[in-house]
Motif scaffolding. Structure first.
Motif, PDB file in Angstrom:
ATOM      1  N   ILE A  35       0.859  -1.184   0.000  1.00 25.43           N
ATOM      2  CA  ILE A  35       0.000   0.000   0.000  1.00 25.43           C
ATOM      3  C   ILE A  35       0.898   1.238   0.000  1.00 25.43           C
ATOM      4  O   ILE A  35       1.671   1.463   0.936  1.00 25.43           O
ATOM      5  N   ARG A  36       0.839   2.025  -1.065  1.00 22.80           N
ATOM      6  CA  ARG A  36       1.627   3.247  -1.156  1.00 22.80           C
ATOM      7  C   ARG A  36       0.863   4.406  -0.523  1.00 22.80           C
ATOM      8  O   ARG A  36      -0.317   4.612  -0.812  1.00 22.80           O
ATOM      9  N   HIS A  37       1.551   5.157   0.316  1.00 22.72           N
ATOM     10  CA  HIS A  37       0.924   6.288   0.993  1.00 22.72           C
ATOM     11  C   HIS A  37       1.375   7.592   0.342  1.00 22.72           C
ATOM     12  O   HIS A  37       2.579   7.846   0.202  1.00 22.72           O
ATOM     13  N   HIS A  38       0.416   8.408  -0.059  1.00 20.92           N
ATOM     14  CA  HIS A  38       0.748   9.684  -0.681  1.00 20.92           C
ATOM     15  C   HIS A  38       1.373  10.604   0.367  1.00 20.92           C
ATOM     16  O   HIS A  38       0.898  10.660   1.509  1.00 20.92           O
ATOM     17  N   ASP A  43       1.821  13.799   5.606  1.00 20.83           N
ATOM     18  CA  ASP A  43       2.252  15.113   6.101  1.00 20.83           C
ATOM     19  C   ASP A  43       1.288  15.693   7.132  1.00 20.83           C
ATOM     20  O   ASP A  43       1.672  16.611   7.887  1.00 20.83           O
ATOM     21  N   GLN A  44       0.066  15.177   7.182  1.00 20.39           N
ATOM     22  CA  GLN A  44      -0.889  15.700   8.159  1.00 20.39           C
ATOM     23  C   GLN A  44      -0.559  15.270   9.588  1.00 20.39           C
ATOM     24  O   GLN A  44      -1.119  15.807  10.543  1.00 20.39           O
ATOM     25  N   PHE A  45       0.387  14.316   9.730  1.00 20.21           N
ATOM     26  CA  PHE A  45       0.762  13.829  11.046  1.00 20.21           C
ATOM     27  C   PHE A  45       2.120  14.397  11.439  1.00 20.21           C
ATOM     28  O   PHE A  45       3.060  14.390  10.638  1.00 20.21           O
ATOM     29  N   TYR A  54      -4.580   5.882  10.915  1.00 17.41           N
ATOM     30  CA  TYR A  54      -4.733   6.041   9.466  1.00 17.41           C
ATOM     31  C   TYR A  54      -4.298   4.771   8.743  1.00 17.41           C
ATOM     32  O   TYR A  54      -4.998   4.249   7.872  1.00 17.41           O
ATOM     33  N   ARG A  55      -3.119   4.262   9.107  1.00 24.03           N
ATOM     34  CA  ARG A  55      -2.613   3.068   8.419  1.00 24.03           C
ATOM     35  C   ARG A  55      -3.472   1.847   8.739  1.00 24.03           C
ATOM     36  O   ARG A  55      -3.694   1.005   7.856  1.00 24.03           O
ATOM     37  N   LYS A  56      -3.934   1.738   9.974  1.00 25.39           N
ATOM     38  CA  LYS A  56      -4.812   0.619  10.327  1.00 25.39           C
ATOM     39  C   LYS A  56      -6.079   0.654   9.468  1.00 25.39           C
ATOM     40  O   LYS A  56      -6.514  -0.381   8.934  1.00 25.39           O
TER      41      LYS A  56
END
Length: 368
Positions: A35-38, A43-45, A54-56
């Motif tokens: 899973i690629r994260h933009h 950056d919001q974290f 978020y990742r969960k």
């Protein structure tokens, strides 16, 4: 329907900008996804740990999209993070581990999210969550901890997951038990670590992160201490710049401005003698480290193992083997499969082949 002796495990391996997940039925991977994260989403974290919810959510959405019923899971396993130094093995996630992962006991890294997310998902399903052989595995003999500088003992930070998994596979292929063998395992990737495995424990290994050993595609390895101190106090560089020269822009990257071994091999094939000399120097340093590990084992070496991404290059491995073949037979197991290695660690527990260890493990040597 899963049979009683069949286990379905969810494996989670978070990286800085991606999360790899896999679902295994016993030893067979039935689903794998990166899973690629933009960058905008991350950056919001303000910290890595804040990303866990978020990742969960993304993981669960992906599993649901693929039609995988998580109620059938037997266990969830996450990549171990920068925890306290512990012995190798499979650990069930507990409150102390979660606390150390959240505070970044040994530093902030995306792998710290593995145990946290695994626990979050497992708790909701009333099944166990585990981690397996994190990079902080420490089984060093006390004598191996002395660096020569009293204020800085040697640290065990290395590719424990792949080194242990490959060592077990080699032992199985040779119809022996890992715990009954002496092996030297050289993991050769972006970083390089060479471990002396004595009857199931890595009793000496170079700090493969930013401490010592051979230079690698991205890391400087051991450098002359006095000259490094002079560079640090020259006034020309900030701390972060020096660290980047050692980790990230060291090794092949520092010499040749590329960390891609395939690119280096192309340059060599095109007649680039400088690239050839540097590539041979990296193989030379790996062979020298293997020779040092053989001394640790008093020359009683059953087999030497070359693994990791660089092990795909036959010419490169041949350069190493020609220098070490007098020590013991050398076998090449190229690449690494972290999801598979994590699953194997969980299966050893579910099949009652091992007992899960309790974190933190207090049996680490304290002789320095």
């Amino acid at each position: 329907m899963l049979l009683r002796d069949q286990f379905r495990n969810l494996i989670i391996n978070p990286g800085s900008t991606s999360t790899k997940i896999g679902v295994f039925d016993n030893d067979s991977c039935i689903f794998e996804k990166t899973i690629r994260h933009h960058p905008d989403d991350l950056d919001q974290f303000s910290t890595i740990i804040e990303q866990y919810a978020y990742r969960k959510r993304i993981i669960l959405e992906q599993l649901d999209y693929e039609g995988i019923n998580i109620s059938k899971l037997s266990a969830v396993c996450g990549r171990g993070g920068l925890l306290q130094a512990i012995q190798g093995g499979t650990y069930q996630v507990n409150e102390q581990m979660l606390s150390d992962l959240k505070i970044g006991y040994n530093g902030e890294h995306a792998s710290n999210l593995g145990g946290i997310i695994a626990n979050e998902i497992a708790t909701g399903l009333n099944i166990p969550a585990y981690i397996v052989d994190p990079v902080v595995v420490d089984e060093l003999d006390d004598i191996a901890r002395y660096s020569g500088f009293a204020k800085i003992p040697r640290k065990s930070i290395f590719h424990a997951l792949n080194q242990k998994a490959v060592a077990r596979k080699v032992a199985t292929d040779l119809q022996q038990k890992y715990e009954h063998m002496n092996l030297i395992v050289a993991h050769m990737g972006g970083g390089i670590s060479v471990g002396a495995h004595k009857q199931g424990k890595v009793i000496d290994v170079n700090n493969g992160l930013h401490g010592e050993g051979p230079f690698s595609p991205e890391r400087a390895g051991t450098v002359p201490a006095g000259d490094l101190i002079d560079l640090c106090f020259s006034g020309e560089y900030f701390r972060e710049e020096i660290m980047k020269m050692v980790v990230g822009h060291g090794g092949l990257m520092g010499y040749l401005e590329t960390s891609d071994a395939r690119e280096v091999e192309k340059r060599i094939a095109a007649g680039d003698n400088r690239a050839k000399a540097i590539y041979e120097a990296m193989a030379y340093q790996i062979a020298k480290e293997i020779g040092s590990a053989s001394a640790v084992l008093s020359g009683k070496v059953d087999v030497i193992v070359l693994t990791g991404g660089l092990a795909y290059g036959k010419e490169f491995t041949d350069m190493i083997i020609k220098r070490i073949d007098w020590i013991a037979d050398t076998v090449v197991y190229p690449g690494e499969d972290e999801l598979k290695a994590l699953n194997e660690g969980v299966l050893r527990i579910l099949r009652d082949e091992e007992v899960p260890k309790t974190y933190p493990n207090t049996l680490i040597g304290k002789g320095v």
